[in-house]
Structure formats: structure tokens, C-alpha cells
Design an enzyme around this catalytic site. Structure first.
Site, PDB file in Angstrom:
ATOM      1  CD  GLU A 163      -2.462   0.873   2.460  1.00  0.00           C
ATOM      2  OE1 GLU A 163      -2.689   0.255   3.798  1.00  0.00           O
ATOM      3  OE2 GLU A 163      -3.048   2.472   3.094  1.00  0.00           O
ATOM      4  CG  ASP A 189      -4.716   2.303   8.899  1.00  0.00           C
ATOM      5  OD1 ASP A 189      -5.007   2.203   7.912  1.00  0.00           O
ATOM      6  OD2 ASP A 189      -4.289   4.000   8.442  1.00  0.00           O
TER       7      ASP A 189
END
Ligand code: 0RA
Length: 641
Positions: free
Chosen positions: A428, A503
Site C-alpha cells: 500500500e 489501520d
């Protein structure tokens, strides 16, 4: 004379029993698949299956499973009760035979109509052999009987212990810690399977209770609508295009057949097939029969009712788009084939299912013209979209070089060419991607940074999917194609590791990626190629000492470990908010070094559960997605069972 004979028979039987149990304890994996958490759960399924058999025979309407502290499990049913009379040739009570003889399973009478569940069908004696202790209690003929065993060997004779209220069987066992490498039952895993069994056995009430903690949990499953209710459950939040569910039961010499199906506005196909209550992930003859009948019946109806424009025709994929379907067949002597023995091989079942579906589905369409119209309309849209997509794809292929062998520019490939030895990290963000590129071992680790959210494939058709840059980069990097063109043999890496921030956004991206693989390259998951990286949540350091923690508990432990005595002065805790906060060296040491890292393999443990999860997550409803992300840690664990 007779007494001596009985004696020698008894002795030789005892030897047989001991040999049998020894084999089970020596190679438990052969009987229950594994001695880790999967095998542990299998013990419960095996015991429950005996009660389900009794229900299928028509004698049992209630099954209760209870998890007590220490992983002790009780399964109670209100069936006829295992026979307690002395077996004419074996000289021991029937229940003792069932508990100590391999493959005796529940029933001894082969001639009676009997289909049996259980993945291996190994019988309750295997559970007995693998339990530290087991107690069976039978209520029959107005009396209550009890017998105890330890590691499969009887420690008491069958004793009469009182009067019965009703009939039934109660089995309580404690899995043997000498056998199992992992203890601790997962309520959700057991509960999901028992719910599935309740759907598959219409009207049967199955209760599961967890008594291990203060706040006890209990679920009650009973579905008088059988598979029709299963379809409603699986459809979840997808919007149906017709109200009434197609549902029928048919009894044929080759098989008992039950089917339910409904179309929704979605684009995915959700077909689940079962044989004798076992999920047949790999399909087989029953599925082939179903598909053939579906394509033929829908086309016939549309043609007869002049709905087609000239030379229109619906393909199998067209008539299965947006379909939620459950097919359950019960077969006397199922032959299971395939890699995971979840493919039905019996050739006679194909024709039986095909004929039954032809008959009942065409009747449904005739009797429900409004639903029929909605179904045909849905399939026609699929056909038209597919044709448009084919054109778009051909164009996109030519333009994008999806098949040209040109690797995406953002990919930092590895130098080794053997896919069995290599892995690709899907990372990511560009900054974490940069750290990963610097920190990796470039001989076998490739890095593909993905920026931002990838497309939600649950809501998009193939043409849009293929025009998405991030997806195209993944498809070309992995190199095995997509959907119908997917060929796992061509995969350029055997480990595909998803590495996202710890997260909510990271969880969302991970879910999008898993959805993508699940829908477009399912074999990658089925073959165990997909993994989730586990970056640390904290860095704990004091002076030159540095530790990483992957949970809050671990953080507290590490804080104690690096501080001498009670003095926590000078201990620094850094909470990583993203992968980007780690330097290349740290990323390597904590998350990428095969000797130090933990990666979770993603498995489709229960395709039904996964389908629902993906739909809930990726559909239009926001609430389930939010709820899901909040309990995301559990989800990963479940996938990893
Ligand atoms: C053998 C024969 C019969 C019932 C069972 C076994 C039986 C086994 C289990 C295991 C758990 N629950 C069970 N319930 C029944 C039939 C006996 C008869 O004819 O009455």
C-alpha cells in the site's frame, strides 16, 4: 465350551480394538486431517454427524452442542439412542462397539437406506481414541446407561444408571492434549458449520452454547424453509430481482435432491453444492447436471415465449450471473474425488440432477411469469454486457498489452525465475513501496506498490475491472491471466503477500484485494498462494535495545523486558501508523525476512462464509462494512484457520 469360546472371541476383539486405536493415535492426521485447530474442530463435527444421521433417518429433531471450560464438549440428541444390547457375535453392547471399532460409525446395518455425513466418515470411535476421556450416556427403553473411556479404552462397563426421560444419546469428550498441537475451540467456526447443517437439514433444531466465559453465548438454528432460507441468508444484502425463491425437493433412485435459487442485481455467481451435508468445493457431477439444466431451461423458456431478438442465446455464465443457488444431494455411496476430495464423481447423479432441475425450474417459470421475465431480463443484460465487455477487452488487451508479457513499470521484479521460490509484495502506497524495494532480498522478492484504493470489483463489470490501472498492474505482474483465462500454472510467484497499513484504511484495501482475488483469481486462494503480511504495531526501544510488538499485550511485555526492574524510564514506545514510518532495514527485519516474519495464509475455509463476507463488505450497504472493519482482526484469523 460356550464360555471359553466367548472368552477367546472377546480377547481377540480386544486386540483388534487396541490395534485400531493405536493406529488412530499414531497417525491422527490420517483420520481427522490434522492435529491443529482444524482437526480439533473436526472432532465436534464427527460427533454431531452421528446425531445428524439419526435426524436424516427421521428419528431426531434436536441436537445440542455445548463447549465447557477446558475444551470439553457435549453433544446431545433426542434420537433413538445408540443400541445397548449385546451384539450377537461380538459379545459387547452395541454402543461399546460403536465407540471402539473403526469405521463402525453409528449404524451397523448396511442394508437400511443410509447416507452418512462426515468428511471422512470415520466414526465416533476416532473421537474416542483422540480424547483424554469420553463419556457416553444413552437413554433407551426407559433406562439410562453410561460408559466411560480414556484415550479410547473403556474404563467402566456399560452401566444402568437410572431411568430415562425419552430417548437419545449424549457424548461428552475432552480432546487429548497429547494429540492436539492447538487447543481452544473457536465458537464462530463451530457455530458457522452447525448453522450450515441446520440449513441443510430442514426443521432440525441445532443449539450451540459456549459456557467457557461469564457471559455465555448461545445460538439456536432451526430452518423450516431449509435451503430456501439458506439462499436468503447467503443473498444477504443483495437486492433480489424476483420475490419468490425457486425451491424444490425431488426423490430419485440415484439421489435425493434439494435445490433453492434466486437472482439478484449483483454480477457474481454464488453457487454452493453439498453431498450428504459435505460442501463440495470442487463441484462434480451434481454441479454439472445443474449447470446444464439451468442453461437449457432458461434458453428454452425464452425461446418459447419469443423473448429473444433473432439469434440471441444465453451462455452458462449469462444464466448464472447474479444467481445465489444451493444444491444439496444425498447419495447412498458417494465417490469423492479431486485434490481435496470435495468433488462428486458418481456419474449417475448428473442425469438425475439435470432431469429434476429441468422439470422443476421450467414448472417454476411457467407458473411465475413475472419472476420468469425478471430472470430472462437479467440474463439477457448479462449476455449483452458480456458481448460489450468482450469487445472492450479485446481493445483493452491490444492497447494495454495485458498479454504482451511487458511487466508494469512500477514493479521491482526479483532476479530468480522459478515461481516456486519467489514472492511478490503488494504494498500500500508509494512510500512504503520504496522502503520495501530497498529493504527486500531482490533475488526472490518482488515489490509492486499500489496507490490508493483499488477498484471494488464487487460493483463493477469486467470491462471496468480491466481498465483499472492498479488491477492491470497486478494481473500482468502475476502473469496468470484473469477469470476464465486464469491459469495458475502461469503464476510468476507462488507467494502473493498483501502488505497494508495496520489501520482501517489498510484493512479496507486488504479486503478489496482479497475480494479481487476471490472473484477473479479464486484458484490463487484455493491453492494457498495468497498471504497477509503482519507488520508490527509498536517499536519499543531503550538505548540500543530495540524490540517490536504486534499487539498491545506484546508491547507491555516488551516494555517490561527492556526496562530493568520496575524502572521504565527511558523506554520509548513508537506506534507505527503506517508502513511508511519504518525504514527499509526495519521493514525487512520485522515484516519481510522469511526467518523472522509471520505471514498469514489466506484460505477459503468456508466458501459460503466468505461469499457472505465479501458481499456484505463490498455491496452498497455501509453499515455491515463498518461493523466488519471494526472486528477485522477476527476475520483474518478465521480466514487463516
Ligand atoms: C445404531 C443404530 C441405531 C441408532 C444409532 C446407532 C445411533 C447412533 C448415534 C450416535 C449419536 N446419536 C445416535 N443416535 C443413534 C438404531 C437403533 C434402533 O433401531 O432403535
Amino acid at each position: 465350551m460356550a464360555a471359553t469360546d466367548r472368552g477367546s472371541e472377546y480377547t481377540s476383539r480386544q486386540i483388534q480394538v487396541l490395534k485400531g486405536l493405536e493406529a488412530v493415535r499414531k497417525r491422527p492426521g490420517m483420520y481427522i486431517g490434522s492435529t491443529s485447530t482444524r482437526g480439533l474442530h473436526h472432532l465436534v463435527y464427527e460427533v454431531v454427524d452421528n446425531s445428524i444421521d439419526e435426524a436424516m433417518a427421521g428419528f431426531c429433531t434436536n441436537v445440542h452442542a455445548t463447549i465447557h471450560p477446558d475444551d470439553i464438549v457435549t453433544v446431545v440428541d433426542d434420537g433413538r439412542g445408540v443400541p445397548v444390547d449385546i451384539h450377537p457375535t461380538e459379545g459387547v453392547p452395541g454402543v461399546e462397539l460403536a465407540m471402539t471399532t473403526l469405521h463402525a460409525g453409528g449404524k451397523f446395518d448396511k442394508s437400511s437406506y443410509k447416507v452418512s455425513g462426515g468428511l471422512h466418515g470415520v466414526g465416533v470411535s476416532v473421537v474416542n481414541a483422540l480424547s483424554e476421556w469420553l463419556e457416553v450416556e444413552v437413554q433407551r427403553d426407559g433406562k439410562r446407561y453410561r460408559q466411560r473411556y480414556a484415550r479410547g479404552i473403556k474404563v467402566t462397563e456399560l452401566e444402568e444408571v437410572g431411568t430415562a426421560d425419552g430417548t437419545g444419546t449424549r457424548v461428552t469428550f475432552k480432546p487429548d492434549p497429547e494429540i492436539f498441537t492447538v487447543l481452544g475451540y473457536d465458537f464462530d467456526v463451530l457455530s458457522d458449520r452447525l448453522r450450515e447443517l441446520a440449513f441443510l437439514n430442514r426443521g432440525l433444531k441445532i443449539v450451540i452454547r459456549d459456557e467457557r466465559t461469564e457471559d455465555e453465548r448461545e445460538e439456536v438454528y432451526k430452518y423450516d424453509g431449509g435451503l430456501a432460507e439458506f439462499v436468503t441468508f447467503l443473498r444477504g444484502s443483495r437486492v433480489p430481482v424476483h420475490d419468490n425463491i425457486v425451491y424444490f425437493e425431488a426423490s430419485r433412485p440415484e439421489a435425493e435432491i434439494e435445490l433453492a435459487m434466486q437472482y439478484d442485481e449483483g454480477f457474481s455467481e454464488n453457487t454452493h453444492t453439498f453431498v450428504n451435508n459435505i460442501s463440495t468445493h470442487e463441484g462434480g457431477t451434481h454441479l454439472t447436471g445443474l449447470k446444464a439444466a439451468l442453461t437449457r431451461t432458461v434458453n428454452d423458456y425464452a425461446r418459447r415465449n419469443k423473448i429473444f431478438k433473432k439469434d440471441e442465446v444465453l451462455s452458462g455464465d449469462d444464466v448464472r450471473e447474479g444467481l445465489t443457488c444451493v444444491l444439496s444431494v444425498k447419495v447412498m455411496e458417494p465417490q469423492f474425488e479431486g485434490q481435496t476430495k470435495t468433488k462428486l464423481g458418481n456419474s449417475e447423479v448428473r442425469g438425475a440432477v439435470e432431469a429434476a432441475v429441468n422439470e422443476h425450474l421450467s414448472a417454476f417459470l411457467e407458473e411465475n411469469p413475472k419472476s420468469a421475465k425478471a430472470v430472462i431480463e437479467k440474463s439477457l443484460q448479462a449476455a449483452r454486457a458480456r458481448e460489450a465487455a468482450r469487445k472492450a477487452r479485446d481493445l483493452a488487451r491490444k492497447k494495454s498489452g495485458l498479454e504482451s508479457g511487458v511487466l508494469p513499470g512500477k514493479l521491482a521484479d526479483c532476479s530468480i525465475a522459478d515461481p516456486a521460490l519467489t514472492e511478490i509484495y503488494l504494498v500500500e502506497g508509494d512510500s512504503a513501496g520504496g522502503s520495501a524495494k530497498q529493504g527486500r532480498d531482490r533475488s526472490f522478492q518482488a515489490i509492486l506498490p499500489l496507490k490508493g484504493k483499488i477498484l471494488n470489483v464487487e460493483k463493477a463489470r469486467i470491462d471496468r475491472i480491466l481498465s483499472n490501472d492498479e488491477i492491470r498492474a497486478m494481473v500482468t505482474a502475476i502473469g496468470a491471466g484473469i477469470r476464465d483465462d486464469f491459469d495458475i500454472e502461469r503464476a510468476r510467484y507462488h507467494k502473493i503477500i498483501i502488505m497494508t497499513d495496520a489501520d482501517v484504511d489498510g484493512a479496507h484495501i486488504r479486503t478489496l484485494l482479497l475480494t479481487f482475488f476471490f472473484r477473479q483469481m479464486r484458484e490463487l486462494i484455493e491453492e494457498g498462494y495468497v498471504y497477509i503480511a503482519q507488520p508490527p504495531l509498536y517499536r519499543v526501544h531503550k538505548g540500543k535495545t530495540e524490540r517490536y510488538a504486534f499487539s498491545d499485550e506484546e508491547r507491555d511485555r516488551e516494555v517490561n523486558a527492556v526496562s530493568n526492574g520496575k524502572d521504565k524510564k527511558g523506554v520509548m514506545i513508537q506506534r507505527y501508523k503506517g508502513l511508511g514510518e519504518m525504514n527499509p532495514e526495519q521493514l525487512w527485519r520485522t515484516t519481510m525476512d522469511p526467518d523472522a516474519r509471520t505471514i498469514l495464509r489466506v484460505t477459503v475455509e468456508s466458501a459460503t462464509a466468505a461469499d457472505r463476507i465479501f458481499t456484505e463488505l463490498m455491496g452498497d450497504e455501509v453499515e455491515p462494512r463498518r461493523a466488519f472493519i471494526e472486528k477485522n482482526a477476527k476475520y483474518v484469523r478465521n480466514l487463516d484457520v
